[in-house]
Write an enzyme that holds these catalytic residues in place. Structure first.
Site, PDB file in Angstrom:
ATOM      1  N   PHE A 135       1.546  -1.284   0.487  1.00 50.13           N
ATOM      2  CA  PHE A 135      -0.330   0.191  -0.180  1.00 50.13           C
ATOM      3  C   PHE A 135       0.553   1.355  -0.059  1.00 50.13           C
ATOM      4  O   PHE A 135       1.603   1.180   0.965  1.00 50.13           O
ATOM      5  CB  PHE A 135      -1.424  -0.177   0.811  1.00 50.13           C
ATOM      6  CG  PHE A 135      -1.876   1.173   1.340  1.00 50.13           C
ATOM      7  CD1 PHE A 135      -2.953   1.099   0.328  1.00 50.13           C
ATOM      8  CD2 PHE A 135      -1.567   2.098   1.306  1.00 50.13           C
ATOM      9  CE1 PHE A 135      -4.280   2.129   0.585  1.00 50.13           C
ATOM     10  CE2 PHE A 135      -2.297   3.162   1.219  1.00 50.13           C
ATOM     11  CZ  PHE A 135      -4.438   3.052   1.059  1.00 50.13           C
ATOM     12  N   ASP A 220       9.584   2.594   1.671  1.00 50.16           N
ATOM     13  CA  ASP A 220       8.102   3.288   1.749  1.00 50.16           C
ATOM     14  C   ASP A 220       8.251   3.229   3.139  1.00 50.16           C
ATOM     15  O   ASP A 220       7.258   1.955   4.330  1.00 50.16           O
ATOM     16  CB  ASP A 220       7.143   2.742   0.791  1.00 50.16           C
ATOM     17  CG  ASP A 220       5.606   3.948   1.852  1.00 50.16           C
ATOM     18  OD1 ASP A 220       5.712   4.035   2.772  1.00 50.16           O
ATOM     19  OD2 ASP A 220       4.480   3.103   0.912  1.00 50.16           O
ATOM     20  N   LYS A 249       2.670  10.279   7.807  1.00 51.71           N
ATOM     21  CA  LYS A 249       1.564   9.600   9.204  1.00 51.71           C
ATOM     22  C   LYS A 249       2.122  10.057  10.144  1.00 51.71           C
ATOM     23  O   LYS A 249       1.753  11.557  10.764  1.00 51.71           O
ATOM     24  CB  LYS A 249       1.807   8.425   9.626  1.00 51.71           C
ATOM     25  CG  LYS A 249       1.003   7.170   8.253  1.00 51.71           C
ATOM     26  CD  LYS A 249       0.462   6.781   8.541  1.00 51.71           C
ATOM     27  CE  LYS A 249      -0.417   5.359   7.796  1.00 51.71           C
ATOM     28  NZ  LYS A 249      -1.665   6.042   7.639  1.00 51.71           N
TER      29      LYS A 249
HETATM   30  C1  LIG Z   1       3.202   2.144   3.873  1.00 50.01           C
HETATM   31  C2  LIG Z   1       2.010   3.046   3.471  1.00 50.01           C
HETATM   32  N1  LIG Z   1       2.267   3.926   2.166  1.00 50.01           N
HETATM   33  C3  LIG Z   1       1.477   5.495   1.858  1.00 50.01           C
HETATM   34  C4  LIG Z   1       0.476   6.146   2.554  1.00 50.01           C
HETATM   35  C5  LIG Z   1      -0.668   6.755   1.398  1.00 50.01           C
HETATM   36  O1  LIG Z   1      -0.436   7.623   3.430  1.00 50.01           O
HETATM   37  P1  LIG Z   1      -1.226   9.136   3.293  1.00 50.01           P
HETATM   38  O2  LIG Z   1      -2.954   8.783   3.258  1.00 50.01           O
HETATM   39  O3  LIG Z   1      -0.745  10.028   4.491  1.00 50.01           O
HETATM   40  O4  LIG Z   1      -0.765   9.828   1.188  1.00 50.01           O
HETATM   41  C6  LIG Z   1       0.525   4.677   3.707  1.00 50.01           C
HETATM   42  C7  LIG Z   1      -1.069   5.410   3.754  1.00 50.01           C
HETATM   43  O5  LIG Z   1      -2.106   4.409   4.699  1.00 50.01           O
HETATM   44  C8  LIG Z   1       0.371   3.429   3.974  1.00 50.01           C
HETATM   45  O6  LIG Z   1       0.688   3.141   5.031  1.00 50.01           O
END
Ligand SMILES: Cc1ncc(COP(=O)(O)O)c(C=O)c1O
Length: 396
Positions: A135, A220, A249
């Site tokens: 994700f 990520d 986050k």
């Molecule tokens: C690992 C990871 N990357 C990216 C995102 C996307 O972040 P955002 O919702 O702040 O765009 C999330 C969101 O849950 C995430 O868990």
């Protein structure tokens, strides 16, 4: 103050229904506790979907933000800002000594990383390998990186240049690499994908593949970063250094912010004019980000993240011995996953009705992202309430 129902009525009429929401309006938070509009109190084991790693309204962050609000709310990135510089230095010193680009969310941080990969790679290289169950966000680029058809269906065509490998399968990754491959992008621990910890040696194997084929390794760390795994960044837990990493986050103690960090060598690829974010690294987010780092250090919270997570896992593993619907309890630091043999959705619902907030992902994996500030008593209370929720579902 509006009742929960009055707020729900406003949403029905005026807010686009793209989220599935619980029928409750939350109005206040403190530490690991939140209150709804009716005054009901909940123990929050999934605070802010991972944004509130320091708990709700952490005092050092609140104080810093209030002070900053009175001084300077916003300055565009056409000017230098002291706090953004200090924040970048603090992140750099705690990671691999590189440079930061600031933005407002995880998706935006990943977009910056995708653009960095394309700008830093010699043509014809542009493809990025990502992983099934990953994700990375909901923008068109990060949605394409997110190898989950359920999030992509209906919005195709996606962005060209992404190929997907099964998570944990090094051989499959090797087979996907061709003359156009530029990078591998991965969450050090998959979050939304079900708190999936990589198999032993997998991340090291990806690093070796990248080195052998001249690819960039992008982590990520939107969920694993900023202390959640008990190290400043998840890559440090595994001892595998990426070429770029993304954060969001909890980076600013619960305020909206994100960052992409890369090495000093790669950073110039994002040359002036090639990328931007109006609010990125703004004075409020920067002050909050600095305060969050200082709070984690002054209160010894990296160590505490390990203690909190281990306490949850130990207690849940003890319960697992008498509970045959729990397949596995896993995670690192304050990422805790409980894989079930049954649908976990009714457990989340029942826990909520009984004052406990948790999450369920992929239908059968209960997910906790508790605050690193939790006391032992709060962890024990959370475990007790969660076990009660599971028992209710089992009819015991
Ligand atoms: C690992 C990871 N990357 C990216 C995102 C996307 O972040 P955002 O919702 O702040 O765009 C999330 C969101 O849950 C995430 O868990």
């Amino acid at each position: 103050m509006l009742s929960s129902q009055e707020t729900i009525d406003l949403f029905s009429k005026y807010v686009i229904p793209n989220y599935t929401r619980y029928p409750v309006a939350l109005v206040r938070g403190e530490g690991s506790w939140v209150w709804d509009a009716e005054g009901k109190k909940y123990l929050d084991l999934f605070p802010g979907w991972g944004c509130n790693l320091l708990g709700h309204c952490p005092k050092p962050v609140v104080d810093a933000v209030i002070d900053q609000l009175k001084t300077f709310i916003h300055a565009p990135n056409s000017w230098y800002m002291e706090n953004q510089g200090i924040w970048a230095k603090m992140l750099s010193e705690r990671s691999f000594g590189g440079k930061a680009f600031f933005c407002n969310s995880g998706a935006e941080a990943n977009e910056a990383a995708i653009k960095l990969v394309r700008l830093a790679s010699v043509k014809p290289k542009y493809k990025i390998i990502t992983f099934e169950g990953s994700f990375h966000g909901r923008t068109m680029g990060t949605l394409t990186a997110t190898a989950q058809p359920k999030y992509q269906d209906g919005v195709q065509p996606l962005l060209p240049g992404f190929v997907y490998a099964p998570y944990g399968d090094l051989e499959a990754v090797r087979n996907l690499i061709d003359g156009e491959t530029a990078a591998i992008m991965i969450e050090p621990v998959q979050g939304e994908g079900g708190v999936r910890v990589p198999p032993e040696g997998f991340l090291q194997g990806l690093r070796s593949l990248c080195d052998a084929h001249g690819l960039l390794l992008v982590f990520d760390e939107v969920q694993t970063g900023c202390g959640r795994l008990g190290t400043w960044f998840g890559y440090q837990h595994f001892g595998v250094r990426p070429d770029a990493m993304t954060l969001a986050k909890s980076i600013s103690g619960g305020l909206a912010a994100g960052a992409m960090l890369t090495t000093a060598e790669l950073a110039p690829a994002l040359r002036p004019g090639m990328h931007a974010s109006t609010f990125g690294g703004n004075p409020i987010a920067a002050r909050a980000g600095i305060a969050a780092i200082e709070m984690i250090e002054s209160q010894g919270l990296l160590k505490r993240a390990v203690e909190v997570g281990d306490r949850f896992r130990a207690a849940l593993r003890t319960f697992q011995k008498e509970c045959d619907i729990i397949r596995e309890v896993r995670g690192i630091g304050t990422m805790v996953g409980v894989e079930l043999d049954i649908d976990g959705t009714p457990i989340v619902q029942s826990c909520m009705e009984n004052g406990l907030l948790i999450n369920c992902t992929h239908g059968h994996i209960l997910r906790l992202l508790p605050a690193m500030t939790m006391s032992d008593a709060e962890v024990d209370q959370g475990v007790e309430m969660l076990i009660a929720g599971i028992r209710r579902q089992m009819g015991k």
